[in-house]
Design a protein around this motif. Structure first.
Motif, short mmCIF file in Angstrom:
data_model
loop_
_atom_site.label_atom_id
_atom_site.label_comp_id
_atom_site.label_asym_id
_atom_site.label_seq_id
_atom_site.Cartn_x
_atom_site.Cartn_y
_atom_site.Cartn_z
N ILE A 127 0.84 -1.20 0.00
CA ILE A 127 0.00 0.00 0.00
C ILE A 127 0.87 1.25 0.00
N GLY A 128 1.97 1.20 0.76
CA GLY A 128 2.87 2.35 0.79
C GLY A 128 3.47 2.65 -0.57
N GLY A 130 2.08 2.05 -3.39
CA GLY A 130 1.03 2.62 -4.22
C GLY A 130 0.77 4.07 -3.92
N THR A 131 0.84 4.46 -2.65
CA THR A 131 0.61 5.86 -2.30
C THR A 131 1.79 6.74 -2.67
N GLU A 132 2.97 6.18 -2.73
CA GLU A 132 4.15 6.98 -3.08
C GLU A 132 4.28 7.18 -4.59
N ASP A 133 3.86 6.21 -5.36
CA ASP A 133 4.00 6.28 -6.81
C ASP A 133 2.61 6.37 -7.45
N PRO A 134 2.23 7.54 -7.97
CA PRO A 134 0.88 7.70 -8.55
C PRO A 134 0.63 6.76 -9.71
N SER A 135 1.68 6.32 -10.40
CA SER A 135 1.47 5.42 -11.53
C SER A 135 0.99 4.04 -11.11
N LEU A 136 1.14 3.72 -9.82
CA LEU A 136 0.71 2.41 -9.32
C LEU A 136 -0.71 2.44 -8.75
N PRO A 138 -3.67 2.97 -10.11
CA PRO A 138 -4.72 2.22 -10.82
C PRO A 138 -4.77 0.75 -10.45
N GLY A 139 -3.65 0.19 -10.08
CA GLY A 139 -3.65 -1.22 -9.68
C GLY A 139 -4.34 -1.46 -8.36
N LEU A 140 -4.54 -0.40 -7.57
CA LEU A 140 -5.22 -0.51 -6.28
C LEU A 140 -6.62 0.07 -6.31
N ASP A 141 -7.09 0.42 -7.48
CA ASP A 141 -8.40 1.03 -7.60
C ASP A 141 -9.47 -0.05 -7.60
N THR A 151 -7.90 11.34 -3.39
CA THR A 151 -8.95 10.64 -2.64
C THR A 151 -8.61 9.16 -2.49
N GLN A 152 -8.07 8.60 -3.53
CA GLN A 152 -7.70 7.18 -3.47
C GLN A 152 -6.58 6.97 -2.45
N ARG A 153 -5.65 7.88 -2.39
CA ARG A 153 -4.58 7.77 -1.39
C ARG A 153 -5.15 7.86 0.02
#
Length: 245
Positions: A127-128, A130-136, A138-141, A151-153
């Motif tokens: 999760i960390g 994903g929150t640090e790299d915006p390009s990742l 979509p994989g957590l959406d 908002t997703q973060r």
């Protein structure tokens, strides 16, 4: 018979004395005769000596029986002691068995907690990233509709807070009452309540009687109480009913 000893028991006693004299004379050594002084007396002494010797042998037999009785008593005591020792060994073996089973259960529980902790650690690490790299992101959406990356973060961070509290309960760090108080603190934030509403469909797939599903229902009630407290201007730290267990 009457001339010798009269009537009744007297003749019998007379006959017994004569028979005794005969037995005494037969026991005399060779060369003795009935006319020698002390013959009958000697014979009687011989008979008394024989009876005394017989009494001595009988006494020895009685002593032997008594000693044998003591030996049997000693053997019985030894049997009791041996049985007590065996019983003590069995009790000790049972206690060792129970202790080993408890130790095995503790080891298994520790392994389960270590595995759970490592799994949660990996989850937070992912999760960390994903929150640090915006390009990742979509994989957590996994939300309905389009969400702004910020908002997703926030939702991902809110999920991390919730999972951290739940893990504390799973590991025994928090009791159910402690967990309720902690969740009331973090869900007084509107951002947390927005995350909870956005992930409602995630919890719909949980097994109804599972621990996580029960916890979700508790948070649902808590969130509703916090919404009511905010709408009525009440204090959030007294909102919601504490669980019984």
């Amino acid at each position: 018979m009457t001339a010798l000893g009269g009537t009744g028991k007297a003749p019998q006693r007379g006959l017994w004395r004569i028979a005794t004299s005969v037995r005494c004379l037969s026991a005399l050594p060779p060369g003795w005769s009935n006319g020698q002084p002390g013959t009958c007396a000697a014979g009687c002494r011989v008979n008394r000596t024989a009876r005394a010797a017989g009494s001595t042998e009988a006494g020895k037999h009685m002593v032997t029986r008594r000693v044998g009785g003591r030996n049997r008593s000693a053997v019985s005591v030894e049997h009791v002691v041996a049985a007590a020792c065996v019983a003590g060994v069995l009790v000790m073996a049972f206690r060792i068995h129970v202790s080993l089973r408890r130790l095995e259960a503790l080891v298994q529980e520790k392994q389960r907690r270590d595995t759970l902790t490592e799994y949660r650690r990996d989850h937070h690490r992912l999760i960390g990233r994903g929150t640090e790299d915006p390009s990742l992101l979509p994989g957590l959406d996994a939300y309905e509709g389009d969400l702004h990356p910020n908002t997703q973060r926030r939702h991902l961070f809110a999920n991390a807070l919730y999972q951290h509290a739940y893990q504390g309960y799973q590991l025994g760090v928090l009791s159910l009452a402690d967990l309720h108080g902690h969740l009331r603190y973090i869900f007084q934030s509107r951002a947390m309540r927005e995350y909870w509403e956005a992930t409602r469909h995630h919890r719909a797939s949980l097994v109804a009687d599972s621990e996580e599903a029960e916890l979700g229902r508790m948070v649902d009630a808590l969130v509703a109480a916090l919404e009511d407290a905010e709408a009525n201007g009440d204090d959030w730290w007294v909102a919601g009913d504490a669980p019984e267990n």
